[in-house]
Every structure is written in structure tokens, then in C-alpha cells.
Design a protein around this motif. Structure first.
Motif, PDB file in Angstrom:
ATOM      1  N   ASN A   1     -10.452   2.363   6.150  1.00 55.52           N
ATOM      2  CA  ASN A   1     -10.680   3.311   5.051  1.00 55.52           C
ATOM      3  C   ASN A   1     -11.494   2.678   3.931  1.00 55.52           C
ATOM      4  O   ASN A   1     -12.314   3.351   3.298  1.00 55.52           O
ATOM      5  CB  ASN A   1      -9.340   3.812   4.507  1.00 55.52           C
ATOM      6  CG  ASN A   1      -8.651   4.779   5.454  1.00 55.52           C
ATOM      7  OD1 ASN A   1      -9.257   5.262   6.404  1.00 55.52           O
ATOM      8  ND2 ASN A   1      -7.377   5.053   5.198  1.00 55.52           N
ATOM      9  N   TYR A   2     -11.266   1.392   3.694  1.00 56.58           N
ATOM     10  CA  TYR A   2     -12.064   0.670   2.691  1.00 56.58           C
ATOM     11  C   TYR A   2     -13.539   0.668   3.091  1.00 56.58           C
ATOM     12  O   TYR A   2     -14.424   0.939   2.257  1.00 56.58           O
ATOM     13  CB  TYR A   2     -11.522  -0.755   2.548  1.00 56.58           C
ATOM     14  CG  TYR A   2     -12.498  -1.730   1.929  1.00 56.58           C
ATOM     15  CD1 TYR A   2     -12.756  -1.720   0.561  1.00 56.58           C
ATOM     16  CD2 TYR A   2     -13.158  -2.665   2.727  1.00 56.58           C
ATOM     17  CE1 TYR A   2     -13.663  -2.614   0.008  1.00 56.58           C
ATOM     18  CE2 TYR A   2     -14.048  -3.568   2.182  1.00 56.58           C
ATOM     19  CZ  TYR A   2     -14.302  -3.536   0.819  1.00 56.58           C
ATOM     20  OH  TYR A   2     -15.198  -4.419   0.275  1.00 56.58           O
TER      21      TYR A   2
ATOM     22  N   CYS B   1     -10.260   1.527  -1.276  1.00 55.08           N
ATOM     23  CA  CYS B   1     -11.189   0.684  -2.051  1.00 55.08           C
ATOM     24  C   CYS B   1     -10.480   0.047  -3.234  1.00 55.08           C
ATOM     25  O   CYS B   1     -10.656  -1.155  -3.509  1.00 55.08           O
ATOM     26  CB  CYS B   1     -12.378   1.516  -2.525  1.00 55.08           C
ATOM     27  SG  CYS B   1     -13.562   1.914  -1.220  1.00 55.08           S
ATOM     28  N   ASP B   2      -9.676   0.837  -3.955  1.00 53.70           N
ATOM     29  CA  ASP B   2      -8.927   0.288  -5.089  1.00 53.70           C
ATOM     30  C   ASP B   2      -7.994  -0.828  -4.623  1.00 53.70           C
ATOM     31  O   ASP B   2      -7.892  -1.883  -5.258  1.00 53.70           O
ATOM     32  CB  ASP B   2      -8.111   1.390  -5.770  1.00 53.70           C
ATOM     33  CG  ASP B   2      -8.978   2.375  -6.544  1.00 53.70           C
ATOM     34  OD1 ASP B   2     -10.171   2.076  -6.755  1.00 53.70           O
ATOM     35  OD2 ASP B   2      -8.463   3.450  -6.902  1.00 53.70           O
TER      36      ASP B   2
ATOM     37  N   TYR C   1       0.843  -1.206   0.000  1.00 55.88           N
ATOM     38  CA  TYR C   1       0.000   0.000   0.000  1.00 55.88           C
ATOM     39  C   TYR C   1       0.876   1.252   0.000  1.00 55.88           C
ATOM     40  O   TYR C   1       0.611   2.217  -0.738  1.00 55.88           O
ATOM     41  CB  TYR C   1      -0.926  -0.004   1.213  1.00 55.88           C
ATOM     42  CG  TYR C   1      -1.952   1.114   1.198  1.00 55.88           C
ATOM     43  CD1 TYR C   1      -3.208   0.921   0.624  1.00 55.88           C
ATOM     44  CD2 TYR C   1      -1.672   2.361   1.765  1.00 55.88           C
ATOM     45  CE1 TYR C   1      -4.150   1.942   0.599  1.00 55.88           C
ATOM     46  CE2 TYR C   1      -2.604   3.388   1.744  1.00 55.88           C
ATOM     47  CZ  TYR C   1      -3.840   3.169   1.167  1.00 55.88           C
ATOM     48  OH  TYR C   1      -4.771   4.185   1.142  1.00 55.88           O
TER      49      TYR C   1
ATOM     50  N   ASN D   1     -10.025  -3.979  -3.232  1.00 53.91           N
ATOM     51  CA  ASN D   1     -10.658  -4.707  -4.344  1.00 53.91           C
ATOM     52  C   ASN D   1      -9.625  -5.546  -5.097  1.00 53.91           C
ATOM     53  O   ASN D   1      -9.905  -6.671  -5.523  1.00 53.91           O
ATOM     54  CB  ASN D   1     -11.359  -3.734  -5.287  1.00 53.91           C
ATOM     55  CG  ASN D   1     -12.669  -3.218  -4.717  1.00 53.91           C
ATOM     56  OD1 ASN D   1     -13.315  -3.911  -3.919  1.00 53.91           O
ATOM     57  ND2 ASN D   1     -13.065  -2.021  -5.100  1.00 53.91           N
TER      58      ASN D   1
ATOM     59  N   LYS E   1     -15.196   3.748   2.447  1.00 49.95           N
ATOM     60  CA  LYS E   1     -15.305   4.035   1.010  1.00 49.95           C
ATOM     61  C   LYS E   1     -14.325   5.099   0.524  1.00 49.95           C
ATOM     62  O   LYS E   1     -14.632   5.901  -0.364  1.00 49.95           O
ATOM     63  CB  LYS E   1     -16.743   4.434   0.641  1.00 49.95           C
ATOM     64  CG  LYS E   1     -17.782   3.363   1.008  1.00 49.95           C
ATOM     65  CD  LYS E   1     -19.145   3.687   0.469  1.00 49.95           C
ATOM     66  CE  LYS E   1     -20.188   2.688   0.937  1.00 49.95           C
ATOM     67  NZ  LYS E   1     -19.832   1.279   0.669  1.00 49.95           N
ATOM     68  N   LYS E   2     -13.124   5.133   1.113  1.00 46.46           N
ATOM     69  CA  LYS E   2     -12.079   6.018   0.612  1.00 46.46           C
ATOM     70  C   LYS E   2     -11.431   5.384  -0.605  1.00 46.46           C
ATOM     71  O   LYS E   2     -11.099   4.199  -0.592  1.00 46.46           O
ATOM     72  CB  LYS E   2     -11.052   6.304   1.705  1.00 46.46           C
ATOM     73  CG  LYS E   2     -11.648   7.095   2.870  1.00 46.46           C
ATOM     74  CD  LYS E   2     -10.601   7.568   3.855  1.00 46.46           C
ATOM     75  CE  LYS E   2     -11.235   8.420   4.951  1.00 46.46           C
ATOM     76  NZ  LYS E   2     -10.223   8.903   5.927  1.00 46.46           N
ATOM     77  N   LYS E   3     -11.241   6.174  -1.655  1.00 43.19           N
ATOM     78  CA  LYS E   3     -10.911   5.635  -2.971  1.00 43.19           C
ATOM     79  C   LYS E   3      -9.646   4.773  -2.979  1.00 43.19           C
ATOM     80  O   LYS E   3      -9.659   3.655  -3.507  1.00 43.19           O
ATOM     81  CB  LYS E   3     -10.763   6.763  -3.997  1.00 43.19           C
ATOM     82  CG  LYS E   3     -10.539   6.239  -5.428  1.00 43.19           C
ATOM     83  CD  LYS E   3     -10.430   7.347  -6.426  1.00 43.19           C
ATOM     84  CE  LYS E   3     -10.332   6.791  -7.849  1.00 43.19           C
ATOM     85  NZ  LYS E   3      -9.269   5.784  -8.019  1.00 43.19           N
ATOM     86  N   ASN E   4      -8.547   5.282  -2.445  1.00 41.82           N
ATOM     87  CA  ASN E   4      -7.297   4.514  -2.499  1.00 41.82           C
ATOM     88  C   ASN E   4      -7.466   3.158  -1.818  1.00 41.82           C
ATOM     89  O   ASN E   4      -7.036   2.121  -2.345  1.00 41.82           O
ATOM     90  CB  ASN E   4      -6.162   5.286  -1.823  1.00 41.82           C
ATOM     91  CG  ASN E   4      -5.665   6.438  -2.673  1.00 41.82           C
ATOM     92  OD1 ASN E   4      -6.069   6.592  -3.826  1.00 41.82           O
ATOM     93  ND2 ASN E   4      -4.804   7.259  -2.110  1.00 41.82           N
TER      94      ASN E   4
END
Length: 300
Positions: free
Chosen positions: A209-210, A218-219, A193, A222, A213-216
Motif C-alpha cells: 500500500n505504501y 505512506c504515513d 498499524y 514514513n 501511495k495509499k495515505k495511511n
């Protein structure tokens, strides 16, 4: 009754199980990080429990790594290096004459859950450990399958079934970075990360953070789901277990087992995937309980 001892990297946990699998005593002490002091700690635990119960008790010990079946030496104990190339059973028997059995910690975790835990109704069970490291155990009909090299279940030593990340820097690259463990363990999550997003977070913070729903995050998570799914395809298409039990501290952060199962179904084109994904009934205590069961199973 049987004694179970779990030699962790930071703690030694021990339990006394009665013949109905009920815990009479469970406690933990800090790991000495030194082999001789580890032996002394185990001897002290055994003598204390034996004195309290006025009997010589069978002892099961679970530890990182595997035991070479020819020499009895522990190998591949990456998080407890002081155990490598040591014959812990032989060395303990110089001082105590109890029956002593040792086994990989993930195998003991799997045995506990297959014996009377969340997977007790299944014949073929695979146990996944996702913590600071990563490992696996394999049990059929409530018996550990350790294999001729003592490596049964060690799926995390396999290469990740896709190309490794070419962006890993030489300074940060782990010795096991191309292996499954180099992508799925808590330690590797934190390192990968940081490499990807130039931000240093703990694995727990990344999962938080996932969920927020924080973008980094989540990416990253996933992508983690996809890698975990691909790694499990190896298990399912080779061993085809009835159930897979997910343990270890990192597994507490995983709340997407059904989504994981769906990804695997698509990867292997098996829309009616029958493998059951489970959380452990005994949680962090499963390893030490499985260690205690070693003494019982070897007495039958």
C-alpha cells in the motif's frame, strides 16, 4: 567441507559447503518446535551428510538468541522458546563426536556477508535482520564479535531512541514494545498499524500500500523510516561500521536505503556519511552459510 545448520522458528535449513565456499547440498525441513526432536533432526542431518561424504565434518549451528559464555546455555531465543536454557552443543556431543560450534543467527548472517558476500571488501560490518523479529550481528576482519555476554550486535534490545507510543493498548502492547524490536520487526509493524488505523494488514500488505501511495500506509512507513534511521544512529555513532547489510524477509520490502542514509546524515549532522548500506548477496541463505563458516574459522 563444513556443515551449516540454521535453526529457524519454522524451518531447519542445512548446507554443505566445500572449501571454496560452494554449496554442495542445501535443503530444509520443518522445525519440530520441540527440543528433543530438534536434536534428533540435527543428528539425522549430520549422519546423512557424513555418510554421503565418508568423513566426519565440522558443524556450525546458528540459532535465535545468544549463548551464555559461562554456562553454554542459550538465552533470549524469543521465537524458539524451546531452545532457551539448553546447551545444544553439549547435548549433541552425547551422540555425535564431530566438532560443533554455535552462534547467534544474525551474527552468522553478518559473517557470511562479510566473508565473501556483499560486504566482503569491508573491515567493519554490521548485519541487520528485519523479519518477524529483529536482530543484529557484528563482524570485524571477518571475525564475529560476540562480546563477553554473547550480546554483541543485539542492538534491537535497546530502547527506541525517542518516546514510546502512549496509545498502545494494554491488550496489544508487546513485551518488547519500547525496544527497537517493538517498532521495526514485522510482527510489531502489523500490531502498531492495527492500533493506529484500526485495520488488520500483514507487513507485506502495508508496504505494498505504501508503494501504491495509499495515505495511511505512506504515513506509517514514513514514520517507520524515521524510527529505523534513529535506531541506526546508535550503531553508526557507537561502532561506526564501514558497511551495514540489511537482511531478513522484511528487508526485501525496503527499497529506500539511500533515503534512509540521507535521514541519518541529517540526524547526526554528517553530510558526507561514508557508511555503505547494502542488500545481502546470499539473501535468505546467508545465515546457514555463516553457520558453516563457523566450523572453518574455528579450524584455522
Amino acid at each position: 567441507m563444513q556443515i551449516g545448520i540454521d535453526l529457524g522458528a519454522t524451518k531447519i535449513e542445512y548446507v554443505l559447503l566445500d572449501n571454496n565456499n560452494k554449496e554442495k547440498i542445501r535443503n530444509r525441513i520443518p522445525t519440530p518446535n520441540n527440543y528433543e526432536e530438534t536434536l534428533l533432526s540435527i543428528i539425522s542431518i549430520v549422519k546423512e551428510l557424513g555418510k554421503k561424504n565418508n568423513e566426519k565434518l565440522n558443524i556450525g549451528i546458528c540459532h535465535p538468541g545468544a549463548t551464555d559464555k559461562t554456562t553454554g546455555l542459550i538465552k533470549n531465543a524469543h521465537n524458539s522458546q524451546w531452545l532457551n536454557n539448553k546447551n545444544i552443543v553439549k547435548d549433541l556431543k552425547k551422540t555425535i563426536d564431530n566438532n560443533i560450534y554455535s552462534e547467534n543467527d544474525a551474527n552468522c548472517f553478518c559473517l557470511s556477508e562479510a566473508y565473501d558476500g556483499s560486504a566482503s571488501h569491508y573491515e567493519i560490518v554490521f548485519g541487520i535482520i528485519l523479519g518477524s523479529g529483529c536482530g543484529g550481528g557484528f563482524v570485524i576482519n571477518k571475525k564475529i564479535i560476540s562480546g563477553s555476554n554473547g550480546l554483541g550486535g543485539e542492538w534491537s534490545l535497546n530502547q527506541m531512541p525517542e518516546k514510546s507510543n502512549p496509545n498502545l493498548s494494554s491488550e496489544k502492547k508487546l513485551d518488547f514494545s519500547n525496544r527497537i524490536e517493538g517498532y521495526l520487526s514485522g510482527k510489531s509493524i502489523e500490531i502498531n498499524y492495527e492500533i493506529r488505523f484500526k485495520e488488520k494488514l500483514s507487513a507485506k500488505e502495508i508496504f505494498l500500500n505504501y508503494r501504491n501511495k495509499k495515505k495511511n500506509a505512506c504515513d506509517f512507513i514514513n514514520d517507520y523510516k524515521n524510527k529505523l534511521a534513529r535506531s541506526l544512529v546508535v550503531i553508526i555513532t557507537t561502532l561506526d561500521p564501514d558497511a551495514i547489510v540489511f537482511g531478513g524477509g522484511l528487508s526485501n520490502e525496503i527499497d529506500f536505503l539511500e533515503e534512509l542514509k540521507s535521514i541519518i546524515s541529517n540526524l547526526i549532522n554528517e553530510p558526507n556519511l561514508k557508511t555503505v548500506f547494502l542488500k545481502p548477496q546470499y539473501g535468505d541463505a546467508s545465515g546457514v552459510r555463516g553457520a558453516a563458516l563457523l566450523g572453518r574459522n574455528n579450524s584455522i
